[in-house]
Motif scaffolding. Sequence first.
Motif, PDB file in Angstrom:
ATOM      1  N   LEU A 517      32.088 -19.002 -12.327  1.00 37.27           N
ATOM      2  CA  LEU A 517      32.146 -18.168 -13.653  1.00 37.27           C
ATOM      3  C   LEU A 517      30.734 -18.308 -14.386  1.00 37.27           C
ATOM      4  O   LEU A 517      30.446 -17.363 -15.163  1.00 37.27           O
ATOM      5  CB  LEU A 517      33.241 -18.352 -14.441  1.00 37.27           C
ATOM      6  N   LEU A 518      30.273 -19.524 -14.383  1.00 37.13           N
ATOM      7  CA  LEU A 518      28.847 -19.579 -15.076  1.00 37.13           C
ATOM      8  C   LEU A 518      27.718 -19.359 -14.201  1.00 37.13           C
ATOM      9  O   LEU A 518      26.794 -19.472 -14.393  1.00 37.13           O
ATOM     10  CB  LEU A 518      28.873 -21.209 -15.489  1.00 37.13           C
ATOM     11  N   HIS A 519      28.039 -19.190 -12.905  1.00 33.42           N
ATOM     12  CA  HIS A 519      26.939 -18.776 -11.866  1.00 33.42           C
ATOM     13  C   HIS A 519      25.808 -19.852 -11.568  1.00 33.42           C
ATOM     14  O   HIS A 519      24.618 -19.633 -11.794  1.00 33.42           O
ATOM     15  CB  HIS A 519      26.185 -17.355 -12.368  1.00 33.42           C
ATOM     16  N   LEU A 520      26.368 -21.017 -11.760  1.00 35.37           N
ATOM     17  CA  LEU A 520      25.503 -22.163 -11.776  1.00 35.37           C
ATOM     18  C   LEU A 520      25.126 -22.132 -10.216  1.00 35.37           C
ATOM     19  O   LEU A 520      24.385 -23.392 -10.083  1.00 35.37           O
ATOM     20  CB  LEU A 520      26.528 -23.295 -12.109  1.00 35.37           C
ATOM     21  N   ASP A 521      25.565 -21.497  -9.514  1.00 34.67           N
ATOM     22  CA  ASP A 521      25.002 -21.586  -8.058  1.00 34.67           C
ATOM     23  C   ASP A 521      24.196 -20.339  -7.657  1.00 34.67           C
ATOM     24  O   ASP A 521      24.025 -19.988  -6.399  1.00 34.67           O
ATOM     25  CB  ASP A 521      26.565 -21.411  -7.052  1.00 34.67           C
ATOM     26  N   LEU A 522      23.572 -19.803  -8.547  1.00 35.82           N
ATOM     27  CA  LEU A 522      22.862 -18.651  -8.188  1.00 35.82           C
ATOM     28  C   LEU A 522      21.530 -19.220  -7.416  1.00 35.82           C
ATOM     29  O   LEU A 522      20.987 -18.133  -6.588  1.00 35.82           O
ATOM     30  CB  LEU A 522      22.077 -18.079  -9.475  1.00 35.82           C
ATOM     31  N   ALA A 523      21.068 -20.433  -7.604  1.00 39.13           N
ATOM     32  CA  ALA A 523      19.959 -20.797  -7.074  1.00 39.13           C
ATOM     33  C   ALA A 523      20.445 -21.032  -5.405  1.00 39.13           C
ATOM     34  O   ALA A 523      19.445 -20.621  -4.462  1.00 39.13           O
ATOM     35  CB  ALA A 523      19.471 -22.254  -7.349  1.00 39.13           C
ATOM     36  N   ASP A 524      21.407 -21.071  -5.142  1.00 38.70           N
ATOM     37  CA  ASP A 524      21.965 -21.268  -3.835  1.00 38.70           C
ATOM     38  C   ASP A 524      22.388 -19.862  -3.166  1.00 38.70           C
ATOM     39  O   ASP A 524      22.098 -19.599  -1.893  1.00 38.70           O
ATOM     40  CB  ASP A 524      23.057 -22.021  -3.564  1.00 38.70           C
ATOM     41  N   ARG A 525      22.911 -18.992  -4.088  1.00 38.53           N
ATOM     42  CA  ARG A 525      23.175 -17.606  -3.642  1.00 38.53           C
ATOM     43  C   ARG A 525      22.121 -16.639  -3.303  1.00 38.53           C
ATOM     44  O   ARG A 525      22.035 -15.747  -2.596  1.00 38.53           O
ATOM     45  CB  ARG A 525      23.943 -17.009  -4.683  1.00 38.53           C
ATOM     46  N   ILE A 526      21.041 -16.870  -4.045  1.00 37.16           N
ATOM     47  CA  ILE A 526      19.675 -16.203  -3.822  1.00 37.16           C
ATOM     48  C   ILE A 526      18.588 -17.197  -3.459  1.00 37.16           C
ATOM     49  O   ILE A 526      17.930 -17.844  -4.232  1.00 37.16           O
ATOM     50  CB  ILE A 526      19.092 -15.565  -5.272  1.00 37.16           C
TER      51      ILE A 526
END
Length: 644
Positions: A517-526
């Motif tokens: 929910l906080l998108h703390l994993d955006l570095a892994d997702r992109i």
Amino acid sequence: MPNKIISAEAAARLVSDGDTITTSGFVGIGVPEALLKALETRFLDSGTPRDLTLIFAAGQGDGKERGLNRLGHKGLLRRVIGGHWGLIPKVAALAVAGDIEGWNLPQGVISHLFRDIAAGKPGTLTHVGLETFVDPRLQGGRVNDISTEEVVRLMDVGGEKVLFYPTRPIQVALLRGSTADPAGNVTMEREALTIDNLAQAMAVKNSGGVVIVQVERIAARGALSPRDVEIPGALVDAVVVASPEDHMQTYATPYNHAFAGEFRVEGDGAGDMPLTARKIIARRAAFELPVGGIVNLGIGMPEGVAAVASEEKLLDHLTLTAEPGVIGGQPASGLDFGAAINTDAIVAQNQQFDLYDGGGLDLAILGMAEVGADGAVNVSRFGPRLAGAGGFINISQNAQAVVFAGTFTSVGLDVGVEDGVLDIRSEGKVAKFLQQVEQVTFSGARAARLGKPVLYVTERCVFSLTPNGVELIEVAPGMDIERDILGHMGFRPILRDPVEMDARIFRPEPMELRVDLLHLDLADRIALDGAARVLFINFGKLSLRSLREVEMIRRRVEEVCGPLGHRVDVIANYDGARIDPEVEDAYGAMVNALEDRFYGRVTRYSGSAFMRMKLGDVFERGRGAHIFESAEEARSFLGNRTQG
């Protein structure tokens, strides 16, 4: 100045035959128990007062003997206008049997009526209740056939249909506070809520009536700070000091400092919930929580969402509210419902409904007893059982998005989880998804027409409201769609590409939902494969719901691609992803702008035909949006283009 302190028995004698009375309270909070007991005793002993009209907003009772159940005697009441009836079965039984006239109106409307009576206005004009059983085109809020008075009217204002609820004078208010002085000034520092006490006192005083307030203690004249006084003595005619057993903070708790907001506490000490159907439903509903948003959690099944949010360390990123006036903190449950710990503020109930009715709720998570093929929900009436709507109509009609949460069937349902797979040990005897609901508490047709996002979350599947009806979108692991879902429904939902519910929901360990929910994993997702000059974007099971999230994605892509000095090809995974209609245009525009700046060839894939169709609509087809069914096809397309 006169001394306004009298006995409960003397207070009961201030009520006359035929009076209209109003009472304070929410479940077991702020209920003037001593005053209600005295009124009941006087009637049983003398047969008077008789033929009272009772007006109340929130349900006030324990479902047994306390609260307004004390007024459930033939002859004592003639008519009742109330918001929630489920906790007052003795009064509800009189209405269902036709022994009294009865109307069920939205809790927030009645709360606002107190203000409008006080202000001398002709009535409350609002959209709340349109196309529900409160609408005069349906039942007009009537509980039975002997209730013929028109308490709500349909009007046209500026070309818009609205409802008009006329005001009426009220002769007696039975209210409650914490401390009073002999002049009748009343504070509420030990109460869990302030509810509508001030508005009710003003309404009755301006109707020429009598205001009686129950308190637990008396202070010296002039000792109370004017900042603390909630009901000024000028509005109060009598004060009654109650015994402790008749002045519990809630029906479950004699007194909790945290409910009164005296100080903050570390937590409620309840521990993690066991992995039952209740927790499964609460976990899935929690996936919809809007970071930074304002949320209402209903009574019953939705209460578990607060516990899940606490487990997942999300409470600091949400503002949970309850309709009687709690803002922030963690709402309590059961007979403590309405109270909360670690609140940011406690406001008047009518002001809370101002926030709700004006669209201030980002999300509401509410219960459901019956769901119709058109998405309508019934929580208010089931044959002879009268539950009442409470604040459900205000909340569900006006929240920006709604999640209805409840078991798929009821009465005897027993489920378990083994190795992450749902097991129906015993099916419920009562179907809840019907062709048509008995009473429309929430209009699915109206919500679909207005484009409101609506989900129906159960332990075995999830449905979404569409313009064409209810669609099955998710299925729990281990469930057979025909046997376990369609076989227990009174209608056939839209079936396109239902996906499996998130596996984490059915595992005992925390879901790490905070990361999602906080998108703390955006570095892994992109992330970039520099050697291949390919940007991999993994939006698998991502829910994109706000402009803030769109902006976070834009910034991450710029962070990766900005320093490169050359364009990159892109492979984007949209398996299980969801893009809310409210952000589709902004998301599409953002991606198109990134393509212009950084991208070469772009391929996208999703196993859902519906998502592929939606992506085609979101992105400009003129740009040659390549959308495939699998990652292999997407990679193959890039490879073939490279060779060409």
